[in-house]
Design an enzyme around this catalytic site. Sequence first.
Site, PDB file in Angstrom:
ATOM      1  N   GLY A  11      -3.404 -17.493  -3.394  1.00 52.13           N
ATOM      2  CA  GLY A  11      -4.345 -17.381  -2.283  1.00 52.13           C
ATOM      3  C   GLY A  11      -3.843 -17.930  -0.971  1.00 52.13           C
ATOM      4  N   CYS A  31     -11.836  11.787   6.978  1.00 53.45           N
ATOM      5  CA  CYS A  31     -13.136  12.260   7.448  1.00 53.45           C
ATOM      6  C   CYS A  31     -14.201  11.200   7.197  1.00 53.45           C
ATOM      7  CB  CYS A  31     -13.486  13.570   6.738  1.00 53.45           C
ATOM      8  SG  CYS A  31     -14.852  14.452   7.528  1.00 53.45           S
TER       9      CYS A  31
END
Length: 431
Positions: free
Chosen positions: A242, A354
């Site tokens: 992390g 799109c």
Amino acid sequence: MIETRNGTLFFDGCDTTQLAQKYGTPLYVYSQTAIEERFAELRRDFIDGWPGARVAYAAKSFFCLGMARLVANAGMCLDVVSGGELNTALAAGFPAERIEFNGNNKLISELELAVESGVGRIIVDGAHELEDIEAICKVKGKRMKVLYRVTPGVKADSHDYIITGKKDSKFGFPLDEDVIYPAVEAAIRSPYVDFLGFHFHLGSQLFEISPYIQAIEIVLDLVRQVKARYGVDTRELNLGGGFGITYTNEERMPYREYLAPMMERVAACFDEMGVPRPALVVEPGRSIAGDAAITLYTIGSIKEIKDVRKYASVDGGMTDNIRPALYQAVYRSTLANKADMPAEETVTICGKCCESGDVIIRDAQLPKVERGDCLAVFSTGAYGYTMASNYNGIPIPAVVLVKDGQEELMVRRQSYQDVIACQLVPESLKG
């Protein structure tokens, strides 16, 4: 790694505009030098300072056959979370004993592959999984090394979608007494598994030390309790990963700033108990691959809406980088063919999908943008290629590895035929 020569952006010695022309765009470009430097830092500041320490690169951030070889050549281990990642590693010839298998819902078929191939560790995510492993090992006459993934209940400062260490998480064992201790006892008593210790992971893109310290203290208390209740020493602790990287203005911290305080606390705890110190493992992924890559695009349609916004569309988008649409990730960019020109306009870089949400960078500051320009987006090495999709039937881009001015293709670009390769027309629809 990044420099400007005669107005052109170079990456690890390679002219990015020439790469774009040769391999086409969109194009992922990875610096081998940057990847090797991160591994060298981890070896110096972690592996060399703790006997038995290991680095297990998190494949989910970026993985392919070539990356598996880079990890292997660096002498590192590998963290996989699916049968597909495991299969890729094995196909690349990665040593199975250096693979650690993680994930919250491992399929029976995946566990069978892990046991058969002899992976080094299985990170158990729930009591049901221990039962599955035992059943497989019984049939195959095997015994597997395991760790238990626990959720220490620590809330770290990052996007909710990439936080994994809080109690309300799909990952790991909660530390409720009636859950964790019966599960630990079952593993200790099992003839089919060798229980080594515990694993935790707080989340991704973290820049604070305090959550790690809180988490390790909680896990060390669990270690003390296991010793007191069962007389069993914890032999391994996996501290997760992390560690944050620079996307825009964040300042990346050296690995030692995260790891040294945790190592000190582990050492003090085990020395106080009078038992051997455990092996320590970390699982960096993003911090290895994230800022080791750029993505190159070609500018296409440009639309200016008076008093509202100027849009510049590129030939990729959310199909090669879903992070901005998924959790509002922010990136830096430049025009690779105008790298020495000052920014003079504000442009929103959007993709060709799109979807109105297919925006890569909102309000980027760039030189005058024109059709045909080559756009370079920085720090795209993590969760770009591995999360890429064929939405709208768009092929997944190629991946090129560069080092000291030399380039090699690491993943070829998909063709339209590749996109439909698994599709069939049912016989009832033919005619």
